[in-house]
Design an enzyme around this catalytic site. Structure first.
Site, PDB file in Angstrom:
ATOM      1  CG  HIS A 364      24.337 -25.541   8.660  1.00 35.56           C
ATOM      2  ND1 HIS A 364      24.376 -24.806   9.834  1.00 35.56           N
ATOM      3  CD2 HIS A 364      24.423 -24.643   7.661  1.00 35.56           C
ATOM      4  CE1 HIS A 364      24.456 -23.518   9.536  1.00 35.56           C
ATOM      5  NE2 HIS A 364      24.499 -23.383   8.218  1.00 35.56           N
ATOM      6  CE  LYS A 556      18.486 -32.581  21.518  1.00 36.06           C
ATOM      7  NZ  LYS A 556      19.640 -31.771  21.114  1.00 36.06           N
ATOM      8  NE  ARG A 557      11.540 -31.123  13.240  1.00 33.26           N
ATOM      9  CZ  ARG A 557      11.120 -30.663  12.048  1.00 33.26           C
ATOM     10  NH1 ARG A 557      11.086 -29.365  11.817  1.00 33.26           N
ATOM     11  NH2 ARG A 557      10.708 -31.487  11.104  1.00 33.26           N
ATOM     12  CE  LYS A 562      17.904 -33.052  15.804  1.00 32.97           C
ATOM     13  NZ  LYS A 562      18.957 -32.057  16.088  1.00 32.97           N
ATOM     14  CB  THR A 664      22.018 -23.870  18.589  1.00 34.73           C
ATOM     15  OG1 THR A 664      20.881 -24.420  17.926  1.00 34.73           O
ATOM     16  CG2 THR A 664      23.083 -23.525  17.565  1.00 34.73           C
ATOM     17  CE  LYS A 668      18.790 -21.684  20.851  1.00 33.43           C
ATOM     18  NZ  LYS A 668      17.934 -22.351  19.844  1.00 33.43           N
TER      19      LYS A 668
HETATM   20  C1  TH1 Z   1      21.303 -28.130  11.823  1.00 32.89           C
HETATM   21  C2  TH1 Z   1      22.226 -29.173  12.395  1.00 32.89           C
HETATM   22  O1  TH1 Z   1      21.587 -30.420  12.425  1.00 32.89           O
HETATM   23  C3  TH1 Z   1      22.608 -28.756  13.815  1.00 32.89           C
HETATM   24  O2  TH1 Z   1      23.544 -29.647  14.365  1.00 32.89           O
HETATM   25  C4  TH1 Z   1      23.198 -27.348  13.788  1.00 32.89           C
HETATM   26  O3  TH1 Z   1      23.413 -26.888  15.107  1.00 32.89           O
HETATM   27  C5  TH1 Z   1      22.284 -26.397  13.075  1.00 32.89           C
HETATM   28  O4  TH1 Z   1      21.978 -26.873  11.791  1.00 32.89           O
HETATM   29  C6  TH1 Z   1      22.895 -25.020  12.922  1.00 32.89           C
HETATM   30  O5  TH1 Z   1      24.187 -25.114  12.420  1.00 32.89           O
HETATM   31  C7  TH1 Z   1      20.776 -28.414  10.473  1.00 32.89           C
HETATM   32  N1  TH1 Z   1      19.541 -28.125  10.108  1.00 32.89           N
HETATM   33  C8  TH1 Z   1      19.278 -28.455   8.819  1.00 32.89           C
HETATM   34  C9  TH1 Z   1      18.075 -28.279   8.166  1.00 32.89           C
HETATM   35  C10 TH1 Z   1      17.959 -28.677   6.845  1.00 32.89           C
HETATM   36  C11 TH1 Z   1      19.017 -29.250   6.198  1.00 32.89           C
HETATM   37  C12 TH1 Z   1      20.234 -29.438   6.837  1.00 32.89           C
HETATM   38  C13 TH1 Z   1      20.346 -29.031   8.166  1.00 32.89           C
HETATM   39  S1  TH1 Z   1      21.656 -29.135   9.259  1.00 32.89           S
HETATM   40  C14 TH1 Z   1      16.645 -28.477   6.129  1.00 32.89           C
END
Ligand code: TH1
Length: 818
Positions: A364, A556-557, A562, A664, A668
Site C-alpha cells: 500500500h 485525510k490524515r 499529502k 480512496t 468518495k
Molecule cells: C494507505 C495509502 O497511503 C493510500 O494511498 C491508500 O489508498 C490506502 O492505503 C489503501 O490502499 C496506507 N495506509 C497505511 C497505513 C499504515 C502503513 C502503510 C499504509 S499505506 C499503518
C-alpha cells in the site's frame, strides 16, 4: 407482486421491527419506553437489526463447512468499519420500515443513529479499505473472514485547543458494543519471547521446540457483516488478548498473587491500543507482538476450520487463501511454516509449497518510512522461533538467486530478507513477497512504480506474479447511506440497480447531463447538502460559512506528502491579494480541512496549527468580508465523513506525484459530485481517465519529473526568490501575520520549506495556483459546473469496491463471486 401486497409486507415488517425493538428494550436493556434514554433506543434498535442478520450468519457459517468452497481470509491490523447501524439497515433493506417503527415509538431515527460510537479500529485509508472490502465480499457472496485485532482503544479522538491538536483516548467500548458476539470457546494460545531447543522425536527426526517466556490467549469476537439485500452475512473476527490461565495458576501456586495479576495486565496490553501512525512505522516491541498475536490466532483458527471441514493439510491452499493487507500481518508467512513444521510435522519443501500457494500480498505504499523493518535483536527477543524460520527461508531463497544470477552479490544483498547494512533488520516486504504467489499494488501508477522501484528485483525474478488491483469504495455506505438526497435523485431516473452494479449502471446518468431540469435538481441536492454542512460547522466550530460559496475540501490524515500546506500557501496568497485589493477573479470559497496528525509527528501538528491560525486571521478580517473562509473540522472520522464528502464542490487530491499509492477519499468525493483538483498520483490518474480530462483539474509534476527534480539538486530557495506571489505568502507566515506577530511559531515550517521541501511544495505552487484559478473561473458558470459534476458521478462506476473485490477473486484468489 402487486403494490398493495408490497405495502402490506412493509407494514408487517414495520410492526415486526417495532415489536423486536420493544422486546430488546425490555429483555436486554431492562428499560420501559418511558424511562429509556436515546442510547437505550439505539441499543435496542441495534439488537433488532443484528437479530435479522444472525440467521444468515449461522447459515453462512454452516455453508463454509462445504469442502469445495475456498474461503478468503483477509488479514489486516486495521478495520475502520464506521458506525454499524445505518449501514445494517441499508444492507438489510429495512431503513424505511425501521424509520417508521422508531417514529411510531416517538423517536427520531437520526437521533438514534447519532448515539453510535464509531469503532475506529484503523488510521485511515488502509483500514477503511478493509471495511469496504468486507462489505463487497458479503455482497458478492464470497465466503470470507476478516481477521484483525479488537483494540480496546481505537484511533484517538482529536480536539482542537488554541489551534493545536489535542488527543484523547477513544473509549469506544464504554457503553457496550451490541454488534459483537464473543466466542470464548474459540481461543488460542500465542507464545512470546524465550528460546528454542532442538530434540529428536520418536521417529528419529530433528525437531525444534519453542520454550516461550510468556504465553497469552486470544479470544474471538465476531461481528456480522451484512451483504447488500442478499441474505448473506459475512464475518469480521477480531482477537482480544487475555491471560492464559495456566500462567496465572503457576504464579498462584507459588503464592505470588501480584505476579499473577501482573501477568494478566501484561497479556491484556497486547490488544489494548491501535498504533496511531498512518503510513509510517515505529518499530516498537508491542507493535510486533500485536502483529504476531493476531496472525497466530487467525492461522490457528484456520487450521481448526480445516479440521472441522474434514480436510487434510495438503488441501489447505485449495480450501483457504490469505490476503496480507500490507506487511503488518506478513509474519503470517513464517507462522504458517512454524505451524506446519513444528505443530503438524510437515517437511520443509511441502510446507513451503503450501505456504506460498496460500498467501498473497498487497503493498500500500512506497514511502521508505512506512516499509516495515524490525531490528534483528528485537525480533530475536520477541519471536526467536520465527526468526530461525525466516533465516531458513532466506538462505534457501538466496541460493536460488545465486543460482540464477551467479556472481551478482549486490543483488543478493538487495533481495535478502535480512538487511545487513548498519543495524541489521528484518525487511517484512521481502518476506511477504518471497512467501506469496501474488503481489499487487493499489493503483495502476503505484503498481508500475512498485515494479520499477521498491520490488524491482523481485519483479525481474517473477514478473507474472505481479498484479494491479485498483482500490475501490462501497457505494452502499458512501452514496446510498451518506447521501440520501443524491441517491433518491439518481434512483428516480435510472432505478436502483446501480447500488450493487455501479460499473454497468451508473453511466445511465450521462443521458441527463445536459437536461436543464435534471441539472437544477442536481444543483439543489448539492446546495442542500452544503447547507447542512454549514449548520454543522456553525455548531461545532462556530464559524459561519456561506453555502453559495465554493466548498473546497481536503480531508485525510495530515502528512507532508499529502501537502495540506500547498493548499494553505494558496490561501495565504489569496489573502494577500485581498489585502492588496487585487480581488479580480477570486470566487467566494470556503476552504475546509479535516484530519488527524500522528501524535509524534511534529510537522503535521504544526500544519494543523497553521491552518487554524490562517483561518482565525482570515475569518475575522473585515477586509476579507467573507469572500473566503477557512475551517478546520475537528476529529475527522467515518461518522463525520457522512456530512463532508457529499457537501463538496471541489476535492483536493494534491499529493506529490508518486507518493500516494492510491487514495480512496478521491473516489468518495467524485462519486458524490465533487470535481477534483489533483496531481498525477495514485488513483487520481484513473479517475481522470474515466471522468474525462475536461471534467478534472489536473496540475503539477509527473512522478518521473519529481524524481528527476530531486536528483538534479532541488533548491526550493531559488523558487521562493523567483515567484513573487509565493514569496509574499511565505513571508506573511514567517512575519507573524497569522500568529499575532509571533515570528517563532511557524519558523520550523518555513525553514523546512525553504531549505529542504522534501515534497516539492514550492516547485508545484505555480501550477497549483494557476489550476485553482481555472477552478474559480469554471465555478462562475454553474450550469457547466453541474454538468461536469453529473458526468463525474456517472463515470465513477469503476471505483466501486465490488469491482476491486471481483478483480481479487478472478486474478488472485481464484474464487467464484456472484
Ligand atoms: C494507505 C495509502 O497511503 C493510500 O494511498 C491508500 O489508498 C490506502 O492505503 C489503501 O490502499 C496506507 N495506509 C497505511 C497505513 C499504515 C502503513 C502503510 C499504509 S499505506 C499503518
Amino acid at each position: 407482486m402487486s403494490n398493495t401486497l408490497v405495502q402490506n409486507e412493509s407494514i408487517n415488517k414495520t410492526e415486526e421491527i417495532k415489536d423486536s425493538i420493544l422486546e430488546h428494550l425490555c429483555f436486554n436493556l431492562g428499560k420501559s419506553p418511558r424511562i429509556a434514554t436515546l442510547h437505550d433506543w439505539y441499543m435496542a434498535t441495534a439488537y433488532a437489526a443484528r437479530e435479522r442478520m444472525m440467521r444468515n450468519f449461522v447459515s453462512y457459517t454452516e455453508k463454509m463447512q462445504n469442502k469445495t468452497l475456498k474461503i478468503v481470509g483477509y488479514l489486516s491490523a486495521e478495520f475502520l468499519m464506521g458506525p454499524h447501524l445505518g449501514n445494517a439497515l441499508i444492507n438489510l433493506g429495512i431503513e424505511n420500515e425501521t424509520k417508521k417503527a422508531i417514529e411510531q415509538l416517538g423517536i427520531n431515527l437520526n437521533d438514534v443513529l447519532e448515539q453510535e460510537e464509531e469503532p475506529g479500529l484503523g488510521n485511515g485509508g488502509l483500514g477503511r479499505l478493509a471495511a469496504c472490502y468486507l462489505d463487497s465480499l458479503a455482497t458478492l457472496q464470497v465466503p470470507a473472514v476478516g481477521y484483525g485485532i479488537r483494540y480496546e482503544f481505537g484511533i484517538f479522538d482529536q480536539y482542537i485547543r488554541d489551534g493545536w491538536q489535542v488527543e484523547a483516548t477513544d473509549k469506544w467500548l464504554r457503553n457496550g458494543n451490541p454488534w459483537e458476539i464473543v466466542k470464548p470457546e474459540l481461543n488460542y494460545t500465542v507464545k512470546l519471547g524465550g528460546h528454542t531447543e532442538s530434540y529428536t522425536d520418536d521417529k528419529g527426526k530433528y525437531r525444534v521446540k519453542w520454550i516461550p517466556a510468556s504465553e497469552i490467549k486470544g479470544i474471538a469476537y465476531d461481528t456480522p457483516v451484512p451483504g447488500y439485500k442478499n441474505g448473506v452475512t459475512g464475518i469480521l473476527r477480531l482477537w482480544k488478548s487475555e491471560a492464559v490461565e495456566s500462567f496465572d495458576f503457576h504464579a498462584f501456586d507459588k503464592g505470588d498473587y501480584y505476579g499473577a495479576v501482573h501477568e494478566k495486565v501484561f497479556s491484556e496490553n497486547i490488544s489494548k491500543v491501535l498504533y496511531p501512525n498512518d503510513v509510517s512505522d515505529e518499530g516498537k516491541r508491542l507493535r510486533l507482538s500485536q502483529q504476531y498475536f493476531f496472525v497466530s490466532c487467525s492461522l490457528q483458527n484456520a487450521f481448526h476450520i480445516l479440521h472441522l471441514r474434514g480436510l487434510s493439510i495438503d488441501e489447505f491452499p485449495e480450501s483457504m487463501t490469505f490476503q496480507l493487507n500490507d506487511t503488518h500481518p506478513s509474519i503470517a508467512i513464517a507462522e504458517m511454516m512454524r505451524l506446519l513444521i513444528d505443530e503438524h510435522q510437515v517437511g520443509w519443501e511441502k510446507a513451503w509449497d503450501i505456504t506460498k500457494k496460500t498467501f498473497a500480498y498487497t503493498n500500500h505504499t512506497l514511502l521508505p518510512e512506512a516499509l516495515e523493518k524490525w531490528s534483528l535483536p528485537l525480533f530475536a527477543n520477541v519471536l526467536p522461533r520465527l526468526l530461525e524460520i525466516i533465516y531458513e527461508i532466506n538462505s534457501r531463497f538466496l541460493l536460488t538467486i545465486r543460482d540464477k544470477y551467479p556472481g551478482d552479490e549486490d543483488r543478493v544483498r538487495r533481495m535478502s530478507i535480512i538487511d545487513e547494512r548498519g543495524n541489521k533488520s528484518v525487511r517484512m516486504a521481502h518476506l511477504a513477497t518471497i512467501g506469496s504467489h501474488a503481489i499487487n499494488g493499489v493503483s495502476a501508477l503505484h503498481t508500475k512504480l512498485l515494479k520499477q522501484d521498491v520490488l524491482h528485483d523481485f519483479y525481474e525474478l517473477e514478473p507474472d506474479i505481479f498484479f494491479n488491483v485498483t482500490n475501490g469504495v462501497t457505494p452502499r455506505r458512501w452514496i446510498k447511506l451518506y447521501n440520501p438526497r443524491l441517491t433518491s435523485l439518481i434512483t428516480t431516473h435510472i432505478g436502483e440497480s446501480w447500488v450493487n452494479h455501479l460499473e454497468t449502471d451508473l453511466v445511465k446518468l450521462e443521458q441527463y447531463a445536459d437536461d436543464p431540469t435534471f441539472q437544477q435538481a442536481w444543483h439543489d441536492v448539492k446546495r442542500q447538502n452544503k447547507t447542512d454542512l454549514a449548520h454543522l460547522i456553525q455548531a461545532i466550530v462556530g464559524t459561519k460559512v456561506n453555502p453559495d460559496s465554493l466548498f473546497d475540501i481536503q480531508v485525510k490524515r495530515i502528512h507532508e506528502y499529502k501537502r495540506q500546506h500547498l493548499n494553505v500557501l494558496y490561501i495565504a496568497h489569496l489573502y494577500n491579494r485581498i489585502k492588496q485589493k487585487r480581488t479580480d477573479g477570486i470566487t467566494p470559497r470556503t476552504f475546509i480541512f479535516g484530519g488527524k496528525a500522528a501524535p509524534g509527528y511534529v510537522m503535521a501538528k504544526l500544519i494543523i496549527k497553521l491552518i487554524n491560525s490562517v483561518g482565525e486571521t482570515i475569518n475575522n478580517d473585515p477586509d476579507v468580508n467573507g469572500l473566503i473562509k477557512v475551517v478546520f473540522f475537528p476529529d475527522f472520522n467515518v461518522k463525520n465523513g457522512a456530512h463532508i464528502y457529499k457537501a463538496a464542490d471541489l476535492s483536493e487530491q494534491i499529493s506529490t506525484a508518486g507518493k500516494e499509492a492510491s487514495g480512496t477519499g478521491n473516489m468518495k468525493f467524485a462519486m458524490n459530485g465533487a470535481l477534483t483538483i489533483g496531481t498525477f498520483d495514485g488513483a487520481n490518474i484513473e479517475i481522470m481517465e474515466c471522468v474525462g480530462e475536461e471534467n478534472f483539474f489536473l496540475f503539477g509534476l509527473h512522478a518521473a519529473e519529481v524524481a528527476e527534480t530531486k536528483s538534479n539538486g532541488y533548491r526550493p530557495y531559488d523558487i521562493y526568490n523567483s515567484d513573487e506571489d509565493l514569496k509574499q505568502a511565505i513571508d506573511m507566515i514567517q512575519s507573524g501575520v497569522f500568529s499575532h506577530g509571533d515570528t517563532g511559531v511557524f519558523q520550523p515550517f518555513v525553514d523546512t520549506l525553504l531549505n529542504y521541501d522534501p515534497f516539492l511544495v514550492l516547485k508545484d505552487f505555480r501550477a497549483y495556483a494557476e489550476c485553482q484559478q481555472r477552478v474559480s473561473d469554471a465555478y462562475t458558470n454553474q450550469k457547466e459546473w453541474t454538468k461536469m459534476s453529473i458526468l463525474n458521478v456517472a463515470r465513477m462506476g469503476k471505483f466501486s469496491s465490488d469491482r476491486s473485490v471481483k478483480d481479487y477473486c478472478e486474478n488472485i484468489w481464484k474464487v467464484n463471486h456472484a
